[in-house]
Design a protein around this motif. Structure first.
Motif, PDB file in Angstrom:
ATOM      1  N   ALA A 430       0.828  -1.206   0.000  1.00 47.36           N
ATOM      2  CA  ALA A 430       0.000   0.000   0.000  1.00 47.36           C
ATOM      3  C   ALA A 430       0.865   1.260   0.000  1.00 47.36           C
ATOM      4  O   ALA A 430       0.417   2.335   0.388  1.00 47.36           O
ATOM      5  N   ASP A 431       2.110   1.148  -0.472  1.00 42.16           N
ATOM      6  CA  ASP A 431       3.007   2.305  -0.517  1.00 42.16           C
ATOM      7  C   ASP A 431       2.377   3.426  -1.346  1.00 42.16           C
ATOM      8  O   ASP A 431       1.624   3.185  -2.305  1.00 42.16           O
ATOM      9  N   ALA A 432       2.700   4.659  -0.985  1.00 40.72           N
ATOM     10  CA  ALA A 432       2.126   5.814  -1.683  1.00 40.72           C
ATOM     11  C   ALA A 432       2.616   5.914  -3.124  1.00 40.72           C
ATOM     12  O   ALA A 432       1.938   6.499  -3.978  1.00 40.72           O
ATOM     13  N   ASP A 433       3.796   5.358  -3.423  1.00 40.30           N
ATOM     14  CA  ASP A 433       4.370   5.467  -4.762  1.00 40.30           C
ATOM     15  C   ASP A 433       3.908   4.278  -5.610  1.00 40.30           C
ATOM     16  O   ASP A 433       4.180   3.121  -5.282  1.00 40.30           O
ATOM     17  N   PRO A 434       3.215   4.527  -6.738  1.00 37.17           N
ATOM     18  CA  PRO A 434       2.726   3.415  -7.564  1.00 37.17           C
ATOM     19  C   PRO A 434       3.846   2.544  -8.126  1.00 37.17           C
ATOM     20  O   PRO A 434       3.655   1.348  -8.333  1.00 37.17           O
ATOM     21  N   ALA A 435       5.032   3.131  -8.370  1.00 34.77           N
ATOM     22  CA  ALA A 435       6.153   2.334  -8.894  1.00 34.77           C
ATOM     23  C   ALA A 435       6.588   1.301  -7.869  1.00 34.77           C
ATOM     24  O   ALA A 435       6.943   0.164  -8.215  1.00 34.77           O
ATOM     25  N   ILE A 436       6.562   1.671  -6.595  1.00 32.14           N
ATOM     26  CA  ILE A 436       6.938   0.726  -5.541  1.00 32.14           C
ATOM     27  C   ILE A 436       5.853  -0.342  -5.378  1.00 32.14           C
ATOM     28  O   ILE A 436       6.145  -1.522  -5.178  1.00 32.14           O
ATOM     29  N   ARG A 437       4.578   0.072  -5.485  1.00 32.19           N
ATOM     30  CA  ARG A 437       3.503  -0.920  -5.402  1.00 32.19           C
ATOM     31  C   ARG A 437       3.617  -1.928  -6.548  1.00 32.19           C
ATOM     32  O   ARG A 437       3.463  -3.140  -6.345  1.00 32.19           O
ATOM     33  N   LEU A 438       3.889  -1.425  -7.751  1.00 28.59           N
ATOM     34  CA  LEU A 438       4.007  -2.322  -8.905  1.00 28.59           C
ATOM     35  C   LEU A 438       5.209  -3.251  -8.750  1.00 28.59           C
ATOM     36  O   LEU A 438       5.105  -4.460  -8.998  1.00 28.59           O
ATOM     37  N   GLY A 439       6.350  -2.708  -8.327  1.00 34.49           N
ATOM     38  CA  GLY A 439       7.528  -3.543  -8.111  1.00 34.49           C
ATOM     39  C   GLY A 439       7.308  -4.583  -7.031  1.00 34.49           C
ATOM     40  O   GLY A 439       7.790  -5.723  -7.130  1.00 34.49           O
ATOM     41  N   THR A 440       6.566  -4.200  -5.991  1.00 39.24           N
ATOM     42  CA  THR A 440       6.231  -5.148  -4.927  1.00 39.24           C
ATOM     43  C   THR A 440       5.393  -6.297  -5.474  1.00 39.24           C
ATOM     44  O   THR A 440       5.640  -7.467  -5.170  1.00 39.24           O
ATOM     45  N   LEU A 441       4.409  -5.957  -6.283  1.00 39.04           N
ATOM     46  CA  LEU A 441       3.577  -6.993  -6.917  1.00 39.04           C
ATOM     47  C   LEU A 441       4.439  -7.951  -7.717  1.00 39.04           C
ATOM     48  O   LEU A 441       4.316  -9.186  -7.605  1.00 39.04           O
ATOM     49  N   LEU A 442       5.345  -7.410  -8.552  1.00 43.70           N
ATOM     50  CA  LEU A 442       6.176  -8.255  -9.413  1.00 43.70           C
ATOM     51  C   LEU A 442       7.105  -9.142  -8.593  1.00 43.70           C
ATOM     52  O   LEU A 442       7.325 -10.310  -8.932  1.00 43.70           O
ATOM     53  N   ALA A 443       7.664  -8.593  -7.503  1.00 45.35           N
ATOM     54  CA  ALA A 443       8.573  -9.380  -6.668  1.00 45.35           C
ATOM     55  C   ALA A 443       7.829 -10.505  -5.947  1.00 45.35           C
ATOM     56  O   ALA A 443       8.329 -11.635  -5.853  1.00 45.35           O
ATOM     57  N   LEU A 444       6.630 -10.216  -5.462  1.00 52.09           N
ATOM     58  CA  LEU A 444       5.846 -11.254  -4.788  1.00 52.09           C
ATOM     59  C   LEU A 444       5.447 -12.346  -5.773  1.00 52.09           C
ATOM     60  O   LEU A 444       5.468 -13.535  -5.449  1.00 52.09           O
ATOM     61  N   GLN A 445       5.078 -11.947  -6.987  1.00 50.05           N
ATOM     62  CA  GLN A 445       4.743 -12.940  -8.003  1.00 50.05           C
ATOM     63  C   GLN A 445       5.971 -13.771  -8.377  1.00 50.05           C
ATOM     64  O   GLN A 445       5.901 -14.996  -8.503  1.00 50.05           O
ATOM     65  N   LYS A 446       7.117 -13.106  -8.552  1.00 52.05           N
ATOM     66  CA  LYS A 446       8.346 -13.795  -8.946  1.00 52.05           C
ATOM     67  C   LYS A 446       8.788 -14.794  -7.877  1.00 52.05           C
ATOM     68  O   LYS A 446       9.405 -15.814  -8.183  1.00 52.05           O
ATOM     69  N   SER A 447       8.450 -14.539  -6.620  1.00 50.70           N
ATOM     70  CA  SER A 447       8.875 -15.431  -5.535  1.00 50.70           C
ATOM     71  C   SER A 447       8.298 -16.832  -5.662  1.00 50.70           C
ATOM     72  O   SER A 447       8.869 -17.800  -5.172  1.00 50.70           O
ATOM     73  N   GLY A 448       7.142 -16.941  -6.328  1.00 52.97           N
ATOM     74  CA  GLY A 448       6.494 -18.242  -6.470  1.00 52.97           C
ATOM     75  C   GLY A 448       5.919 -18.783  -5.178  1.00 52.97           C
ATOM     76  O   GLY A 448       5.492 -19.943  -5.116  1.00 52.97           O
ATOM     77  N   ASP A 449       5.859 -17.934  -4.158  1.00 51.33           N
ATOM     78  CA  ASP A 449       5.370 -18.357  -2.840  1.00 51.33           C
ATOM     79  C   ASP A 449       3.844 -18.261  -2.809  1.00 51.33           C
ATOM     80  O   ASP A 449       3.278 -17.158  -2.833  1.00 51.33           O
TER      81      ASP A 449
END
Length: 850
Positions: A430-449
């Motif tokens: 829920a970070d205020a910066d959309p770039a950080i939110r998007l990067g967070t989404l991609l990292a969580l998806q990439k984790s495969g967890d």
């Protein structure tokens, strides 16, 4: 200079080394430490029935027996190879052979130029049969003990690749990929994915793995890709051969995918690090690439671009039709040798050549390197490595997500996807910066967890459409069935783009239980054949639901295939009771749905002064595609109070100028205007009557004069109507946001890549700068009929070409007299003669706003 060739760099020499019958259909080439030339001679690449060559492929060795610098001796190193495609020497000096299904090491223990034994190191365990150009393709070695293997997309068929130690990599519906293993075939792993058919791969001076990738049918260009570990380059075979799909990308369009470095011509086949040869100094850090289909060799003018590179190509060697360069190798002196398949025909045909490319004396040459020299330090990469791997502080990594460099963002996502950062990362959703939110989404998806998949629901409600789009792709790609009933959240959280709606529909399809079961069990061998229907009445229920946003209902209507039911819905949504935005979208849609009743409804909208000006003007535009009988009622609109209504009425009526009533109305309206009047309406009247509007234009295509004429800004809203008009014909071949044809490039984002002057040149001189993927082709049948199109595909018995009228059309080779490249663009010259100065300015403004 050999006959039929052009050298565009006069510092180079080209000479023939050998030709058939001494060498036939040569494909791979490699040079050992003794400067002996090893050539893979193909005899099993779809040989014709009456082929007289050997049953297996040969590896021939050419050497200099008397030390005079000429290759005068030839022997056979190995034979009996099936569908050989590439060869390369390992750091240990053993020759590795890539076939369509396997990787072998060949050993010459006594150094006599003949292999005594060989060993299979890697191989496809499925499928049992595979097309030679869609499976294992290329090989390269790095100084640190890895071999890299490129694999084509296997046509969407399930595949599995196995190493010597039993390690495996497999897939179903993915794209082609780059794999790597140790030199003994151990530790096989996937390195990067999302390719179409990556025919060759080579390292540059700095350890960047460069890949020459062919393009899917409707996506382009062919591309030179910088492949990095974990990289996804966008193509997925399950979604068909066109490459056009909301889950697919080709140039990093989707978050989580990476862009290409350089656009290449059709069918790039071989790569060479130019610094391994004795070439002119300005070739330093460049690559050479053979462009098989275009009978040429290009150099890539690459520059550092963040953690990657980008650049353009320049042709250095060009031949005639019987020049089909394939693979390169260099000797210790820096001489370049390359193979030539000679004929355009894929089957073995008994022709072949080997060429030598050298630099003339007294030319200053680059600092030559050797194959397995350590990589040079690359400052941007070194700094990034220190930040990402040597000192992985979480907050530093998070800040990298805001970078404009997609390769830095990718490396950061890879680092953040590790288990050690999971808890901290979950706090950033829920970070205020959309770039950080998007990067967070991609990292969580990439984790495969799977334990973090619950957070995707929150991303579905993000105010930024691209984040919601990425959340949908995560759900569909991972088939997160628990989120099936949450998908609609992505349509209710804010702005809905057409791209977002398309992704939403595809995600709904991918989560249908029937599809999920069929995909998991690999029910159908070819993933492209898996059916992905929407639930019954899904679209019609969206259209009929008044609680849905107008855009959503209109988008859904556009995807319905039942024309009989569409007509009733069109008529309902055109009435004044509906939101103006809905009415406008329906009006624009109707240009491609001819119907007499709908035409009359559009006419009444255009004639009603109580309707918005934009709606009325677009209604007239759509009438140009309708069977309107009572069209003369539009003549009265030449006196309308709204300028845009007048202009569109005049544009429509230009096609009726030979009718007495129209000609009289044009003449009367024009005579009522003063001589100093140069309004857009007056220009429409003049061009309709074939009068002076064009007389003040430059007599030729002098760019500076045209740029001066069209320097002032136009009206982008009017320009949209010009684009879709029957006078400009732009939308016949080009699409914007899904509306229009696809014979030419999609122009949805053209304003990001071309400035005003470049667009002017594209309109006036369409053949001046043609991107390779839009190259025109012709097929001439034996009955004299000629067909033109693009994206030609030559098979063993047929040729497929993409045409404007019928899409992909297949012709039997038995019926074809000739085929080849069209020298000029498929876009005809002279289109500007149908447009007024005002039209051109408006069109330019519309395109520049994209």
């Amino acid at each position: 200079m050999p006959d039929g060739f052009q050298l565009f760099d006069d510092r180079l020499n080209l000479s023939l080394v050998m030709e058939d019958p001494d060498i036939v259909t040569p494909i791979g080439i490699a040079i050992d430490s003794l400067d002996r030339l090893f050539v893979l001679e193909s005899h099993t690449h779809v040989p014709p029935k009456d082929y007289k060559g050997p049953d297996g492929d040969l590896i021939k060795v050419l050497s200099d027996s008397n030390g005079d610098g000429e290759l005068d001796s030839m022997s056979v190193f190995a034979e009996g190879i099936h569908e050989g495609l590439n060869i390369a020497f390992s750091p240990e000096g053993h020759l590795y052979v890539v076939t369509s299904k396997e990787v072998w090491a060949y050993y010459d223990e006594d150094g006599d130029g003949v292999s005594e034994n060989n060993k299979k190191l890697l191989g496809l365990t499925e499928p049992a049969r595979v097309y030679a150009h869609a499976a294992i393709l290329g090989i390269a070695f790095s100084p640190d003990g890895w071999m890299y293997i490129s694999r084509g997309n296997t046509g969407g068929i399930a595949w599995s690749f196995q190493g010597t130690d039993g390690s495996t990599v497999s897939g179903y519906g993915d794209g082609g990929n780059i794999m790597r293993a140790r030199l003994d075939g151990f530790q096989l792993e996937e390195f990067a994915t999302g390719f179409w058919n990556p025919f060759d791969l080579k390292f540059d001076n700095y350890g960047r793995l460069m890949v020459a990738d062919n393009d899917p049918d409707s996506r382009g260009p062919n591309r030179l890709v910088h492949a990095v570990q974990g990289g996804d380059y966008g193509y997925k075979s399950m979604f068909g051969g066109s490459g056009i799909h909301p889950y697919s990308a080709w140039d990093g369009e989707l978050p989580g995918t990476l862009p290409y470095a350089v656009a290449l011509g059709e069918a790039p086949s071989g790569l060479l690090n130019a610094s391994l040869a004795k070439l002119p100094k300005d070739y330093q850090d460049q690559m050479l690439c053979s462009i098989w289909e275009e009978s040429s060799i290009v150099r890539t003018n690459m520059q550092g671009n963040g953690l990657s590179v980008s650049g353009t190509t320049e042709v250095i060697v060009s031949g005639e039709e019987d020049f089909r360069p394939v693979a390169f190798a260099t000797d210790s002196k820096g001489t370049i040798y390359f193979t030539d398949w000679v004929l355009r025909s894929y089957p073995n045909h008994g022709r072949g050549k080997i060429w030598k490319l050298t630099t003339k004396k007294d030319v200053e040459t680059l600092e030559m390197r050797h194959m397995f020299d350590p990589f040079l330090p690359w400052e941007p990469q070194e700094k990034a490595n220190a930040n990402i791997t040597s000192n992985p502080k979480f907050e530093n990594l998070v800040q990298n997500l805001k970078s404009d460099d997609p390769f830095l963002v990718h490396a950061t996502v890879m680092a953040l996807s590790k288990e050690e950062f999971k808890d901290k990362l979950l706090k950033k959703i829920a970070d205020a910066d959309p770039a950080i939110r998007l990067g967070t989404l991609l990292a969580l998806q990439k984790s495969g967890d799977k334990q973090v998949e619950f957070v995707v629901k929150q991303f579905l409600t993000d105010p930024v459409p691209v984040i919601r789009n990425s959340a949908l792709i995560w759900i569909g790609s991972n088939q997160i069935a628990e989120r099936r009933n949450d998908l609609e959240l992505a349509l209710n959280a804010g702005e809905v783009t057409k791209a977002l709606f398309e992704t939403y529909l595809e995600t709904v399809k991918l989560l249908q239980p029937e599809f999920m079961a069929a995909y998991k069990s690999k029910e159908i061998k070819n993933s492209k054949s898996l059916k992905r229907p929407l639930p019954d009445h899904f679209l019609s229920s969206l259209v009929a639901d008044p609680s849905k946003l107008g855009k959503i209902r209109v988008f859904a209507l556009g995807y319905m295939e039942d024309n009989s039911s569409q007509k009733d819905l069109f008529q309902i949504f055109l009435t004044k009771e509906n939101d103006p935005e809905i009415r406008l979208e329906i009006v624009r849609m109707l240009k491609n749905h001819p119907d007499k009743e709908l035409a009359n409804q559009l006419l009444e909208i255009a004639l009603d002064p109580g309707n918005p000006e934009l709606l009325r003007a677009d209604a007239i535009l759509s009438l140009s595609g309708q069977p309107l009988q009572d069209w003369e009622r539009l003549i009265g609109l030449l006196e309308d109070e709204k300028e845009n209504v007048q202009i569109e009425a005049a544009r429509y009526l230009r096609s009726k100028i030979n009718t007495a009533s129209v000609k009289k109305a044009f003449e009367e309206k024009l005579s009522a205007m003063g001589e100093d009047n140069n309004s857009p309406l007056k220009q429409q009247l003049e061009i309709g009557l074939n009068r002076g509007v064009l007389s003040g234009r430059p007599e030729n295509t002098d760019q500076k004069e045209w740029q001066a004429l069209l320097a002032s800004k136009g009206d982008g809203e009017r320009g949209q109507r010009v684009f879709y008009s029957n006078m400009a014909l732009c939308s016949t071949c080009h699409a914007i946001e899904g509306k229009g044809g696809d014979l030419g490039p999609d122009l949805s984002n053209v304003g990001q890549s071309k400035d005003r002057n470049m667009l002017i040149t594209s309109i006036l001189l369409p053949s001046h700068e043609m991107s390779p993927e839009w190259q025109g082709w012709f097929i001439k049948l034996k009955d004299g009929t000629i067909h033109q199109g693009r994206q030609i595909d030559v098979g063993e018995t047929s040729i497929v070409i993409y045409t404007l009228a019928k899409g992909f059309v297949t012709f039997s080779k038995e019926d074809i007299a000739d085929y080849g490249l069209i020298k000029s663009s498929l876009m005809p010259e002279g289109l500007e003669r149908n447009l007024t100065d005002s039209d051109l300015k408006d069109l330019l403004s519309f395109l520049l706003e994209r």
